[in-house]
Design a protein around this motif. Structure first.
Motif: not given
Length: 287
Positions: A126-129, A183-188, A193-197
């Motif tokens: 993601x952009x934030x990650x 943690x918020x960045x990781x959760x997002x 990642x689930x959506x991409x999968x």
């Protein structure tokens, strides 16, 4: 013909394949140059990509080397005829060559396989990650540099998010749990990642800590498949930048690594369940 000061990754690969054809034929540079009716210096410049080679000249080289690998010859001729500039060239002079060459490799790949152990694959961040990953670079980047690197990484993702290039991503549990930006960045990121999968052409496979052995541990690898197997390339992330390998021995070794990953990683559905379980734990840490 003008001499190139800085040949691109793809131009250098074409030159190295010319050299490989010559060496497989047991010819020296001067011998092949004589057969082609050119100077030894021109032969050297072709093999080092300092000057270009036309599809016609390439086929002359293959014929002089008695090469019978027609699929490879055709693929090399296509490389020689393709003079289009990739979108990454817009960033030349703004980003280091490593960034451009990784994008160039991905842009010409038929399929990509990625193995990561320390962070999410760049093509799925993601952009934030991505911004948080670059923010850890030392010495620290300026705000402008951080923004350019992040936007470049997000733009690289178009080839897989569009379905243009199939992607297999094997992600170790360590990378799924490693926090960049909190943690918020990781959760997002896990949610994305689930959506991409679920996207067509993207396969996400998790490799839990419980797996007894993990081939390639400690290395973030990309295996980029070319038009023919001989043109496959391995790219490895290191602290100094990106390394590229294309020798037959290296390709065989890494094909075996990814074959083993394919047999040990969780299935796609099991991986989604595993990622959801980690995301639940991460969300609980800031709820």
């Amino acid at each position: 013909m003008a001499v190139r000061a800085n040949p691109t990754l793809r131009q250098r690969r074409l030159g190295s394949e010319l050299r490989r054809l010559r060496e497989q034929a047991g010819l020296g540079g001067s011998q092949l140059a004589q057969r082609l009716g050119i100077s030894p210096g021109q032969m050297t410049q072709m093999e080092t990509a300092k000057i270009g080679v036309s599809p016609e000249r390439l086929r002359m080289v293959a014929s002089a080397c008695n090469s019978l690998n027609q699929p490879l010859i055709d693929a090399l001729a296509n490389m020689a005829s393709d003079r289009r500039k990739g979108w990454w060239e817009e960033y030349r002079g703004t980003l280091t060559t490593d960034f451009l060459e990784v994008a160039e490799l991905e842009g010409h790949a038929v399929r990509l396989s990625i193995c990561t152990t320390t962070y999410m694959p760049g093509l799925l961040q993601t952009d934030a990650y991505a911004s948080a990953v670059f923010a850890r670079v030392f010495p620290p980047l300026s705000a402008d540099e951080l923004g350019v690197r992040t936007s470049f990484r997000i733009r690289r993702q178009e080839i897989v998010r569009s379905g243009e290039t199939p992607l297999r991503a094997f992600i170790h549990e360590a990378a799924l749990r490693m926090q960049f930006g909190g943690p918020k960045v990781l959760a997002d990121q896990l949610g994305a990642l689930l959506e991409d999968s679920e996207r067509t052409g993207i396969s996400v496979r998790a490799v839990p800590f419980a797996v007894d052995t993990f081939p390639g541990a400690g290395e973030n690898l990309t295996f980029a498949e070319g038009a023919v197997p001989e043109l496959d390339t391995i790219q490895m992330d290191v602290s100094q930048g990106a390394l590229f390998f294309d020798s037959p021995a290296d390709l065989a070794k890494h094909r075996a690594i990814f074959s083993r990953l394919d047999s040990t990683a969780l299935s796609e559905e099991e991986s989604r369940d595993f990622i959801r379980s980690i995301m639940k734990v991460v969300k609980a840490s800031y709820a």
